[in-house]
Scaffold this motif. Structure first.
Motif, PDB file in Angstrom:
ATOM      1  N   SER A  83      17.298  33.614  67.325  1.00 30.69           N
ATOM      2  CA  SER A  83      17.331  33.373  65.873  1.00 30.69           C
ATOM      3  C   SER A  83      16.877  34.613  65.108  1.00 30.69           C
ATOM      4  N   VAL A  84      15.872  35.314  65.643  1.00 26.97           N
ATOM      5  CA  VAL A  84      15.417  36.566  65.014  1.00 26.97           C
ATOM      6  C   VAL A  84      16.538  37.599  65.041  1.00 26.97           C
ATOM      7  N   MET A  85      17.228  37.699  66.183  1.00 27.98           N
ATOM      8  CA  MET A  85      18.323  38.669  66.298  1.00 27.98           C
ATOM      9  C   MET A  85      19.456  38.351  65.330  1.00 27.98           C
ATOM     10  N   PHE A  86      19.854  37.059  65.281  1.00 28.61           N
ATOM     11  CA  PHE A  86      20.936  36.661  64.378  1.00 28.61           C
ATOM     12  C   PHE A  86      20.586  36.987  62.924  1.00 28.61           C
ATOM     13  N   THR A  87      19.350  36.652  62.525  1.00 27.23           N
ATOM     14  CA  THR A  87      18.929  36.803  61.137  1.00 27.23           C
ATOM     15  C   THR A  87      18.764  38.268  60.763  1.00 27.23           C
ATOM     16  N   CYS A  88      18.049  39.019  61.582  1.00 29.18           N
ATOM     17  CA  CYS A  88      17.777  40.427  61.253  1.00 29.18           C
ATOM     18  C   CYS A  88      19.058  41.255  61.214  1.00 29.18           C
ATOM     19  N   PHE A  89      19.979  40.951  62.117  1.00 27.90           N
ATOM     20  CA  PHE A  89      21.215  41.738  62.168  1.00 27.90           C
ATOM     21  C   PHE A  89      22.002  41.638  60.861  1.00 27.90           C
ATOM     22  N   MET A  90      22.242  40.421  60.400  1.00 25.02           N
ATOM     23  CA  MET A  90      23.046  40.255  59.183  1.00 25.02           C
ATOM     24  C   MET A  90      22.309  40.733  57.940  1.00 25.02           C
ATOM     25  N   LEU A  91      20.992  40.503  57.882  1.00 25.25           N
ATOM     26  CA  LEU A  91      20.225  41.003  56.736  1.00 25.25           C
ATOM     27  C   LEU A  91      20.275  42.526  56.682  1.00 25.25           C
ATOM     28  N   ILE A  98      18.032  27.418  64.488  1.00 24.63           N
ATOM     29  CA  ILE A  98      16.800  27.868  63.818  1.00 24.63           C
ATOM     30  C   ILE A  98      17.128  28.836  62.689  1.00 24.63           C
ATOM     31  N   SER A  99      18.036  29.784  62.956  1.00 24.62           N
ATOM     32  CA  SER A  99      18.422  30.751  61.930  1.00 24.62           C
ATOM     33  C   SER A  99      19.021  30.065  60.713  1.00 24.62           C
ATOM     34  N   SER A 100      19.866  29.043  60.953  1.00 21.80           N
ATOM     35  CA  SER A 100      20.478  28.303  59.835  1.00 21.80           C
ATOM     36  C   SER A 100      19.427  27.581  59.008  1.00 21.80           C
ATOM     37  N   VAL A 101      18.491  26.893  59.687  1.00 26.09           N
ATOM     38  CA  VAL A 101      17.464  26.115  58.984  1.00 26.09           C
ATOM     39  C   VAL A 101      16.560  27.026  58.156  1.00 26.09           C
ATOM     40  N   ILE A 102      16.168  28.163  58.730  1.00 23.38           N
ATOM     41  CA  ILE A 102      15.253  29.074  58.036  1.00 23.38           C
ATOM     42  C   ILE A 102      15.915  29.711  56.813  1.00 23.38           C
ATOM     43  N   THR A 103      17.172  30.099  56.945  1.00 28.92           N
ATOM     44  CA  THR A 103      17.829  30.829  55.856  1.00 28.92           C
ATOM     45  C   THR A 103      18.471  29.930  54.806  1.00 28.92           C
ATOM     46  N   LEU A 104      18.636  28.632  55.096  1.00 22.71           N
ATOM     47  CA  LEU A 104      19.267  27.737  54.122  1.00 22.71           C
ATOM     48  C   LEU A 104      18.521  27.704  52.788  1.00 22.71           C
ATOM     49  N   PHE A 125      23.065  32.708  56.746  1.00 23.14           N
ATOM     50  CA  PHE A 125      23.153  31.259  56.916  1.00 23.14           C
ATOM     51  C   PHE A 125      24.539  30.835  57.375  1.00 23.14           C
ATOM     52  N   TRP A 126      25.578  31.288  56.676  1.00 23.80           N
ATOM     53  CA  TRP A 126      26.922  30.816  57.002  1.00 23.80           C
ATOM     54  C   TRP A 126      27.353  31.262  58.398  1.00 23.80           C
ATOM     55  N   ARG A 127      27.032  32.520  58.769  1.00 22.90           N
ATOM     56  CA  ARG A 127      27.419  32.953  60.106  1.00 22.90           C
ATOM     57  C   ARG A 127      26.681  32.153  61.184  1.00 22.90           C
ATOM     58  N   SER A 128      25.373  31.952  60.995  1.00 22.65           N
ATOM     59  CA  SER A 128      24.597  31.187  61.978  1.00 22.65           C
ATOM     60  C   SER A 128      25.063  29.738  62.041  1.00 22.65           C
ATOM     61  N   PHE A 129      25.393  29.162  60.877  1.00 22.73           N
ATOM     62  CA  PHE A 129      25.858  27.771  60.830  1.00 22.73           C
ATOM     63  C   PHE A 129      27.130  27.600  61.650  1.00 22.73           C
ATOM     64  N   PHE A 130      28.109  28.477  61.439  1.00 25.72           N
ATOM     65  CA  PHE A 130      29.373  28.351  62.164  1.00 25.72           C
ATOM     66  C   PHE A 130      29.216  28.715  63.638  1.00 25.72           C
ATOM     67  N   THR A 131      28.285  29.627  63.935  1.00 27.01           N
ATOM     68  CA  THR A 131      27.994  29.928  65.340  1.00 27.01           C
ATOM     69  C   THR A 131      27.443  28.690  66.034  1.00 27.01           C
ATOM     70  N   GLY A 132      26.447  28.052  65.402  1.00 29.44           N
ATOM     71  CA  GLY A 132      25.850  26.847  65.970  1.00 29.44           C
ATOM     72  C   GLY A 132      26.864  25.731  66.134  1.00 29.44           C
ATOM     73  N   LEU A 133      27.742  25.570  65.140  1.00 26.96           N
ATOM     74  CA  LEU A 133      28.769  24.524  65.211  1.00 26.96           C
ATOM     75  C   LEU A 133      29.714  24.777  66.385  1.00 26.96           C
ATOM     76  N   ALA A 134      30.166  26.021  66.538  1.00 29.14           N
ATOM     77  CA  ALA A 134      31.080  26.354  67.631  1.00 29.14           C
ATOM     78  C   ALA A 134      30.412  26.153  68.985  1.00 29.14           C
ATOM     79  N   LEU A 135      29.154  26.576  69.114  1.00 26.58           N
ATOM     80  CA  LEU A 135      28.436  26.424  70.379  1.00 26.58           C
ATOM     81  C   LEU A 135      28.163  24.953  70.692  1.00 26.58           C
ATOM     82  N   ALA A 136      27.869  24.151  69.660  1.00 29.67           N
ATOM     83  CA  ALA A 136      27.620  22.723  69.866  1.00 29.67           C
ATOM     84  C   ALA A 136      28.880  22.033  70.390  1.00 29.67           C
TER      85      ALA A 136
END
Length: 276
Positions: free
Chosen positions: A69-77, A179-185, A28-39
């Motif tokens: 989102s699948v790649m981001f989530t599966c990698f960190m898990l 999507i990754s942030s919303v799903i994992t939150l 969640f935290w990695r995806s959140f900060f990724t999304g924030l930086a990209l936004a």
């Protein structure tokens, strides 16, 4: 591209420095900060045109975002379940899966050398996990989760190919991070991360994912696909070395042997493709 692979490769060693963040919270935290930086990047680059550009991408853009989102989530898990070497070498089969899937999605013939590479890489991966699976089922689970990364990558690249290259990957990355942030939150609550953990995951989100991914997208306009695939293999070597030196995570002998077989096969296959 060398700088990109070096930035990608720091995920494993930094993840090993976390104090209390685990599993879905790490994602969640990695995806959140990724999304924030990209936004922020996209807002600066395109301003008020951002909503229009997101709509213009159509279905391929959203499929690509879902795959990211699948790649981001599966990698960190996967990194929380098994070793860095296991995750990175499992991910490395993405070019072979992409070529195989292109046979069915796009009707592209699979070259004989690629069929041979798929077989040899499969032998190498079986060799890697032959002992560890029986010793610890967690490694098997981590490997299966990690396999979601190259599978999603193969679907992603073939979807983009079928769209005729009309989709901008940067907003797809933004959608994927969201999507990754919303799903994992919900799965991350209650938060257990310390300030130290959040700072490290913010570093990963910005410097390990957002910046190098944007650079890689831009570089794809200048470098041939086989060249990018060949250079991207350096992420595996860098990543295993970081984890070995920085987290004392020494790969087992069968992982080194099987990994060398997989990487050598991929390098030859991509080098031959680049020559062609």
């Amino acid at each position: 591209m060398l700088l990109v692979t070096l930035m990608w490769s720091i995920a494993g060693v930094i993840t090993r420095q976390l104090e209390s963040a685990r599993s879905f919270e790490v994602t969640f935290w990695r995806s959140f900060f990724t999304g924030l930086a990209l936004a922020v990047y996209y807002a600066i680059a395109h301003g008020r045109d951002t909503p229009r550009l997101l709509r213009a991408g159509g279905r391929p853009l959203w499929i690509s975002g879902l795959m990211w989102s699948v790649m981001f989530t599966c990698f960190m898990l996967a990194l929380t379940l098994t070793t860095v070497a296991n995750v990175l070498i499992t991910m490395s089969v993405a070019p072979l899966l992409t070529a195989l899937l292109a046979r069915f999605m796009l009707g592209h013939p699979v070259a004989t050398r690629t069929w041979a590479a798929i077989v040899v890489a499969g032998v190498g991966i079986a060799w890697m996990y032959g002992n560890s699976v029986s010793a610890d089922g967690t490694h098997l689970l981590g490997t299966l989760v990690a396999l979601g990364v190259p599978l999603a990558a193969a679907i992603n690249w073939n979807t983009l190919q079928r769209s005729g290259g009309s989709v901008d990957l940067v907003p797809a990355l933004l959608i994927g991070a969201f999507i990754s942030s919303v799903i994992t939150l919900p799965l991350s609550l209650p938060f257990r991360s310390t300030g130290h953990d959040v700072a490290l995951l913010a570093l990963l989100g910005v410097f390990q994912l957002a910046i190098p991914c944007v650079l890689a997208v831009r570089l794809s306009r200048s470098l041939a696909a086989p060249e990018i695939s060949l250079l991207a293999l350096l992420e595996i070597i860098f990543g295993i070395a970081w984890a070995w030196v920085g987290a004392n995570e020494q790969p087992a002998p069968q992982v080194l042997a099987g990994g060398a077989l997989v990487l050598g096969t991929l390098a030859l296959n991509e080098a031959w493709g680049l020559r062609g």
